[in-house]
Structures are given as C-alpha cells and as structure tokens.
Design a protein around this motif. Structure first.
Motif, PDB file in Angstrom:
ATOM      1  N   ASP A   1      -3.173  -8.484  -1.555  1.00 32.99           N
ATOM      2  CA  ASP A   1      -1.909  -9.050  -2.001  1.00 32.99           C
ATOM      3  C   ASP A   1      -1.809  -9.651  -3.726  1.00 32.99           C
ATOM      4  OD1 ASP A   1      -0.589  -9.127   0.609  1.00 32.99           O
ATOM      5  OD2 ASP A   1      -1.549 -11.106   0.966  1.00 32.99           O
ATOM      6  N   ALA A   2      -3.242  -9.786  -3.837  1.00 32.73           N
ATOM      7  CA  ALA A   2      -3.400 -10.331  -5.423  1.00 32.73           C
ATOM      8  C   ALA A   2      -2.976  -9.035  -6.314  1.00 32.73           C
ATOM      9  CB  ALA A   2      -4.568 -10.853  -5.855  1.00 32.73           C
ATOM     10  N   ALA A   3      -3.397  -8.151  -5.767  1.00 36.53           N
ATOM     11  CA  ALA A   3      -3.081  -6.789  -6.710  1.00 36.53           C
ATOM     12  C   ALA A   3      -1.904  -6.275  -6.569  1.00 36.53           C
ATOM     13  CB  ALA A   3      -4.104  -5.620  -5.969  1.00 36.53           C
ATOM     14  N   LYS A   4      -1.025  -6.479  -5.412  1.00 36.14           N
ATOM     15  CA  LYS A   4       0.472  -6.181  -5.557  1.00 36.14           C
ATOM     16  C   LYS A   4       1.289  -7.303  -6.298  1.00 36.14           C
ATOM     17  CE  LYS A   4       0.399  -4.433  -0.650  1.00 36.14           C
ATOM     18  NZ  LYS A   4       0.913  -4.543   0.792  1.00 36.14           N
ATOM     19  N   THR A   5       0.749  -8.453  -6.372  1.00 36.87           N
ATOM     20  CA  THR A   5       1.456  -9.274  -7.232  1.00 36.87           C
ATOM     21  C   THR A   5       1.178  -8.846  -8.710  1.00 36.87           C
ATOM     22  OG1 THR A   5       0.851 -11.152  -5.708  1.00 36.87           O
ATOM     23  CG2 THR A   5       1.412 -11.675  -8.087  1.00 36.87           C
ATOM     24  N   LEU A   6       0.244  -8.393  -9.043  1.00 41.08           N
ATOM     25  CA  LEU A   6      -0.036  -7.740 -10.234  1.00 41.08           C
ATOM     26  C   LEU A   6       0.291  -6.328 -10.666  1.00 41.08           C
ATOM     27  CD1 LEU A   6      -3.685  -9.459 -11.263  1.00 41.08           C
ATOM     28  CD2 LEU A   6      -1.113 -10.341 -11.682  1.00 41.08           C
ATOM     29  N   ASP A   7       0.881  -5.910  -9.677  1.00 45.83           N
ATOM     30  CA  ASP A   7       1.463  -4.562  -9.714  1.00 45.83           C
ATOM     31  C   ASP A   7       0.234  -3.421  -9.948  1.00 45.83           C
ATOM     32  OD1 ASP A   7       3.530  -2.674  -9.133  1.00 45.83           O
ATOM     33  OD2 ASP A   7       3.826  -2.538 -11.249  1.00 45.83           O
ATOM     34  N   ILE A   8      -0.908  -3.652  -9.231  1.00 41.17           N
ATOM     35  CA  ILE A   8      -1.942  -2.793  -9.557  1.00 41.17           C
ATOM     36  C   ILE A   8      -2.685  -2.342  -8.514  1.00 41.17           C
ATOM     37  CG2 ILE A   8      -2.715  -3.743 -11.985  1.00 41.17           C
ATOM     38  CD1 ILE A   8      -4.807  -5.302 -10.763  1.00 41.17           C
ATOM     39  N   ASP A   9      -1.727  -2.543  -7.439  1.00 41.49           N
ATOM     40  CA  ASP A   9      -2.556  -1.977  -6.090  1.00 41.49           C
ATOM     41  C   ASP A   9      -2.558  -0.502  -5.890  1.00 41.49           C
ATOM     42  OD1 ASP A   9       0.150  -2.523  -6.051  1.00 41.49           O
ATOM     43  OD2 ASP A   9       0.568  -1.628  -4.366  1.00 41.49           O
ATOM     44  N   SER A  10      -1.639   0.123  -6.772  1.00 47.01           N
ATOM     45  CA  SER A  10      -1.588   1.632  -6.981  1.00 47.01           C
ATOM     46  C   SER A  10      -2.831   2.078  -7.502  1.00 47.01           C
ATOM     47  CB  SER A  10      -0.513   2.177  -7.327  1.00 47.01           C
ATOM     48  OG  SER A  10      -0.235   1.875  -8.787  1.00 47.01           O
ATOM     49  N   LEU A  11      -3.360   1.245  -8.301  1.00 45.19           N
ATOM     50  CA  LEU A  11      -4.674   1.728  -9.094  1.00 45.19           C
ATOM     51  C   LEU A  11      -5.756   1.703  -8.355  1.00 45.19           C
ATOM     52  CD1 LEU A  11      -4.169  -0.215 -12.709  1.00 45.19           C
ATOM     53  CD2 LEU A  11      -4.326   2.188 -12.271  1.00 45.19           C
TER      54      LEU A  11
END
Length: 246
Positions: free
Chosen positions: A144-154
């Motif tokens: 969820d934290a990665a999605k919030t920062l828009d880096i989940d795709s990384l």
C-alpha cells in the motif's frame, strides 16, 4: 650464514585465478631486476613467463561468453530500479502530504537493511533482492505504501529483472564450467613453474646472494604470506573474472 626459506604456501589450494595472479605478481617483481639474478633464476623466470602466457590465453578465451552482455545490462537495470525506489522513498520523507510522508517512512524503515544492496557481488545481490521482494509481497502495508508513492510498478519491474539476471548469470556459469577444463589442465604446470622459480630464488639467496636477490626474496615472501590467507578461494582471493587478463 643466514638461511633463507620461503614461508609455507599450499599453492595447489588456490583457485586458478589466484595462481595466475600470484605468478603475474612474481613476474612483475622479478623482471626489472633480472640482470642481477643469475642464470638459473633467470631460466626459471623465463619458463614461468611461458607457462603464464599460455594460461592467460586460455583464461581470456574462457571469459568470453555470449551471456556476458545480457548479464551486465540486467544488473545495471535492476540497480537502476533499486536506486529509483530509494530516491522516490527518500524524497517524500519531509512531504507536506501526510499520507505520502507516512508511506515513505514505512518503506524507508523496511529498506534500511537493504540500502546498499546494489554494492553486493552480483550473485549475492540476486539472492538478497529476492529475499527483500518476498518480504515486501508478504506485507500489505508495504504494498500500500508503494502504491501511495506510485512506485509499486518499480518493485514489479525489479522482480522481473532480478529473475532474468539470475537466469542469465547461472547460464553463464554453466557455460564457464564447461570451459574450465582447458584452464584447469594448465594449473599443475603453473604451480610447478612457480615452485621452480621459488626454489631458484631461495637457492640463490642462500648460495649466491646479493642485495637484489635478497630484496626480491623478501618481496616474494611477503606475497606468499598474503596468499596464505587466501588459500581455498575465499572472498578475498584474487580474481580476474569479467576483465581481460594482461
């Protein structure tokens, strides 16, 4: 009369790269003073050079792999993903957006043990990245934290590149293992040539000494002490893998 004897060194326990490096270092020490060594040490040095040249040719052939370019590219690409994850995460630590700031703090805490992961040896990095991603995927708060920062795709990209790197790296190692026979058959000759040269210098130091020979003996003995710690190809063992032998 002082008795000169080299420190113990079980040369056969060194990996082939270590034997090459040891011989190369001894040649570099002896060549500038060859005129002061005498006929027998000079002959032993010439033979050592001949054997090492053959070893160099074989090792350089072994280093050329069809997988090498892919391995380097994939390693660079996954390191780029890691650096971007770190950059974005760090950039939001002081954000005025409370959600992004909290997400950044959560990810920063998780990434702390892996912060210098890209500095690890390539194969070790693969395992540590895989471990990190396994832990990441097991924690919804991190996702969820990665999605919030828009880096989940990384994180998804990093996993794909790490898997691809590991596959290529293992394929290259398999290719190398098939080729090692050519270099390995030269290992006994390289060991014998080194021991013969050491014997010649040792005898010269005891029976026909001069300042140059004694100085060379001492430098060669220091090398032996250094390589004594590296028998068996430990993490500090000399290596020339991935770069041309000269």
């Amino acid at each position: 009369m002082e008795n000169y004897a080299f420190s113990p060194l079980y040369v056969a326990k060194l990996p082939i790269n270590g034997i090459y490096s040891l011989n190369k270092s001894n040649i570099e020490l002896a060549k500038p003073v060859v005129s002061d060594l005498g006929s027998i040490p000079t002959a032993a040095l010439t033979y050592l050079e001949t054997v090492v040249l053959s070893l160099v040719e074989t090792m350089n052939k072994n280093q050329k792999s069809s997988f090498t370019v892919d391995v380097k590219v994939l390693d660079k690409e996954r390191d780029t993903d890691i650096a971007e994850i770190k950059r974005v995460t760090g950039s939001y630590l002081k954000s005025s957006d409370d959600a992004k700031k909290a997400a950044s703090s959560t990810l920063q805490l998780f990434l702390a043990p892996y912060w210098n992961i890209a500095r690890l040896a390539q194969d070790i990095e693969s395992g540590v990245v895989a471990e990190m991603l396994t832990k990441y995927k097991a924690r919804p708060d991190l996702i969820d934290a990665a999605k919030t920062l828009d880096i989940d795709s990384l994180f998804v990209s990093l996993e794909a590149k790490n898997t691809a790197f590991d596959t290529k790296f293992k394929s290259r190692n398999t290719e190398y293992s098939v080729r090692t026979e050519a270099a390995s058959y030269l290992k006994p000759a390289a060991i014998a040539a080194y021991l013969q040269f050491c014997t010649a210098i040792e005898q010269a130091a005891n029976f026909t000494p001069n300042d140059t020979i004694i100085a060379l003996f001492n430098k060669m003995d220091e090398l032996r002490k250094k390589y004594r710690l590296q028998e068996g190809g430990g993490k500090d063992a000399p290596t020339v893998e991935n770069e041309p032998v000269k």
